[in-house]
Scaffold this active site. Structure first.
Site, PDB file in Angstrom:
ATOM      1  N   ASN A 183       0.872  -1.175   0.000  1.00  0.00           N
ATOM      2  CA  ASN A 183       0.000   0.000   0.000  1.00  0.00           C
ATOM      3  C   ASN A 183       0.909   1.225   0.000  1.00  0.00           C
ATOM      4  O   ASN A 183       1.484   1.571   1.027  1.00  0.00           O
ATOM      5  CB  ASN A 183      -0.880  -0.042   1.264  1.00  0.00           C
ATOM      6  CG  ASN A 183      -1.705   1.218   1.450  1.00  0.00           C
ATOM      7  OD1 ASN A 183      -1.778   2.060   0.561  1.00  0.00           O
ATOM      8  ND2 ASN A 183      -2.323   1.346   2.618  1.00  0.00           N
ATOM      9  N   LYS A 232       0.171   4.253  -0.333  1.00  0.00           N
ATOM     10  CA  LYS A 232      -0.461   5.446   0.267  1.00  0.00           C
ATOM     11  C   LYS A 232      -0.207   6.674  -0.618  1.00  0.00           C
ATOM     12  O   LYS A 232      -0.159   6.545  -1.834  1.00  0.00           O
ATOM     13  CB  LYS A 232       0.029   5.640   1.706  1.00  0.00           C
ATOM     14  CG  LYS A 232      -0.155   4.370   2.541  1.00  0.00           C
ATOM     15  CD  LYS A 232       0.034   4.574   4.016  1.00  0.00           C
ATOM     16  CE  LYS A 232      -0.192   3.253   4.736  1.00  0.00           C
ATOM     17  NZ  LYS A 232      -0.111   3.368   6.176  1.00  0.00           N
ATOM     18  N   GLU A 267      -5.544  -4.732  10.552  1.00  0.00           N
ATOM     19  CA  GLU A 267      -4.487  -3.763  10.789  1.00  0.00           C
ATOM     20  C   GLU A 267      -4.790  -2.975  12.064  1.00  0.00           C
ATOM     21  O   GLU A 267      -5.586  -2.025  12.035  1.00  0.00           O
ATOM     22  CB  GLU A 267      -4.413  -2.773   9.616  1.00  0.00           C
ATOM     23  CG  GLU A 267      -4.129  -3.414   8.278  1.00  0.00           C
ATOM     24  CD  GLU A 267      -3.559  -2.409   7.289  1.00  0.00           C
ATOM     25  OE1 GLU A 267      -2.431  -2.597   6.854  1.00  0.00           O
ATOM     26  OE2 GLU A 267      -4.238  -1.416   6.990  1.00  0.00           O
ATOM     27  N   HIS A 276      -9.519   1.432   4.690  1.00  0.00           N
ATOM     28  CA  HIS A 276      -8.263   1.573   5.435  1.00  0.00           C
ATOM     29  C   HIS A 276      -8.488   2.533   6.603  1.00  0.00           C
ATOM     30  O   HIS A 276      -9.256   3.491   6.488  1.00  0.00           O
ATOM     31  CB  HIS A 276      -7.157   2.091   4.511  1.00  0.00           C
ATOM     32  CG  HIS A 276      -5.808   2.040   5.143  1.00  0.00           C
ATOM     33  ND1 HIS A 276      -5.396   2.994   6.052  1.00  0.00           N
ATOM     34  CD2 HIS A 276      -4.811   1.142   5.042  1.00  0.00           C
ATOM     35  CE1 HIS A 276      -4.182   2.662   6.479  1.00  0.00           C
ATOM     36  NE2 HIS A 276      -3.801   1.551   5.877  1.00  0.00           N
ATOM     37  N   GLU A 319      -6.857   4.876   7.695  1.00  0.00           N
ATOM     38  CA  GLU A 319      -6.588   6.286   7.394  1.00  0.00           C
ATOM     39  C   GLU A 319      -7.773   6.926   6.674  1.00  0.00           C
ATOM     40  O   GLU A 319      -8.045   8.111   6.849  1.00  0.00           O
ATOM     41  CB  GLU A 319      -5.289   6.400   6.567  1.00  0.00           C
ATOM     42  CG  GLU A 319      -4.079   6.158   7.461  1.00  0.00           C
ATOM     43  CD  GLU A 319      -2.883   5.537   6.780  1.00  0.00           C
ATOM     44  OE1 GLU A 319      -2.812   5.530   5.539  1.00  0.00           O
ATOM     45  OE2 GLU A 319      -1.997   5.031   7.508  1.00  0.00           O
ATOM     46  N   GLY A 330       2.516   2.204  10.862  1.00  0.00           N
ATOM     47  CA  GLY A 330       3.540   3.242  10.742  1.00  0.00           C
ATOM     48  C   GLY A 330       4.236   3.592  12.044  1.00  0.00           C
ATOM     49  O   GLY A 330       4.934   4.597  12.125  1.00  0.00           O
ATOM     50  N   SER A 334       3.258  -2.146  10.446  1.00  0.00           N
ATOM     51  CA  SER A 334       4.696  -2.263  10.732  1.00  0.00           C
ATOM     52  C   SER A 334       5.302  -3.618  10.366  1.00  0.00           C
ATOM     53  O   SER A 334       6.180  -4.106  11.070  1.00  0.00           O
ATOM     54  CB  SER A 334       4.976  -1.915  12.200  1.00  0.00           C
ATOM     55  OG  SER A 334       4.635  -0.557  12.448  1.00  0.00           O
TER      56      SER A 334
HETATM   57  P1  PGA Z   1       2.791   0.278   7.680  1.00  0.00           P
HETATM   58  O1  PGA Z   1       1.333   0.506   7.045  1.00  0.00           O
HETATM   59  O2  PGA Z   1       3.344  -0.991   7.082  1.00  0.00           O
HETATM   60  O3  PGA Z   1       3.581   1.489   7.256  1.00  0.00           O
HETATM   61  O4  PGA Z   1       2.628   0.176   9.146  1.00  0.00           O
HETATM   62  C1  PGA Z   1       0.457  -0.564   6.815  1.00  0.00           C
HETATM   63  C2  PGA Z   1      -0.828  -0.060   6.223  1.00  0.00           C
HETATM   64  O5  PGA Z   1      -1.310   0.990   6.648  1.00  0.00           O
HETATM   65  O6  PGA Z   1      -1.410  -0.692   5.324  1.00  0.00           O
END
Ligand code: PGA
Length: 253
Positions: A10, A12, A168, A98, A100, A174, A214
């Site tokens: 992803n 983003k 997640e 997601h 976010e 992150g 992560s």
């Molecule tokens: P990350 O994000 O691997 O940077 O923690 C995962 C995601 O949001 O899909």
């Protein structure tokens, strides 16, 4: 039940043309070197790069996906992108719900469900994201939250062929923090149980449940060897081809 692992990136809101093209080409070349990998590969660039990345992935084993879509086929929705526009560009998958988007755009389970119905109708596979916040985890509500999100955001007629779930935990995205393997196992097993009730045992047993938050080369082996973990949704580490490929290799692809 053998489920083929899905290693999904992803991206983003990252990458301009040169960087995105390079990333996609390097990933595709590395996947090619793996011969017949045991896993499926997916990259989800921002909308602006879908057309360009599609060209870089032509004839390779890496699928293209988007990070969101609207629920309407077309019409007066300024700034939005329809599922058909995504299939028109060669997308096979779309990430929906997601955390976010749930946070930045106040997306509800109902809205995500509508988007998923539309995406399936257009022939897209969905990666529907669920996961608890830190406050919810600390209050002992992680499984309840995931359950509610599945019941609300996964369409009733979803199948293992058109739907992937990504667990997640919001607090792991992150941050470099990951849940213990016991906690991941517990949630994934609970998710599969909820899916079995909602979609039937056969679908639930075949449906892939990814872990995200992560994921790195150093923790991929441990996380992706858990019995109900069928791949990973990778943010930060998917922006470095070496890390993305190392995660896949460490996961046994
Ligand atoms: P990350 O994000 O691997 O940077 O923690 C995962 C995601 O949001 O899909």
């Amino acid at each position: 039940m053998a489920r083929k692992k899905l290693i999904a990136g992803n991206w983003k809101m990252n990458c301009l043309t040169a960087e995105g093209t390079d990333l996609a080409k390097t990933i595709a070349a590395e996947v090619k070197k793996m011969g017949k990998p045991e896993c499926e590969f997916l990259v989800c660039p921002p909308f602006t790069l879908l057309g360009t990345v599609k060209k870089s992935l032509r004839g390779t084993k890496v699928a293209l996906g988007a990070q969101d879509c609207h629920f309407a086929e077309k019409g007066a929705h300024t700034g939005d992108i329809s599922p058909l526009m995504l299939t028109d560009l060669g997308c096979k998958y779309v990430i929906l719900g997601h955390s976010e988007r749930r946070a930045d755009h106040l997306e509800s389970n109902e809205l995500i469900n509508k988007k998923a119905v539309a995406a399936h109708k257009a022939g897209l596979k969905t990666v529907i994201c669920i996961g608890e916040t830190l406050a919810e985890r600390e209050a002992g509500k992680a499984i309840d939250v995931c359950k509610e999100q599945i019941l609300g955001s996964v369409p009733d007629d979803s199948t293992a062929a058109d739907t992937v779930i990504a667990y997640e935990p919001v607090w792991a995205i992150g941050t470099g923090k990951v849940p213990t393997t016991n906690d991941v196992e517990e949630v994934h097993a609970a998710v599969r149980k909820v899916l079995a009730k909602k979609l039937g045992k056969s679908n639930a047993n075949k449906m892939r449940i990814l872990y995200g938050g992560s994921v790195k080369p150093s923790n991929a082996k441990e996380l992706l060897s858990l019995s109900d973990v069928d791949g990973a949704l990778i943010g930060g580490a998917s922006l470095k081809a070496d890390d993305f490929i190392a995660i896949a290799k460490n996961a046994g692809c």
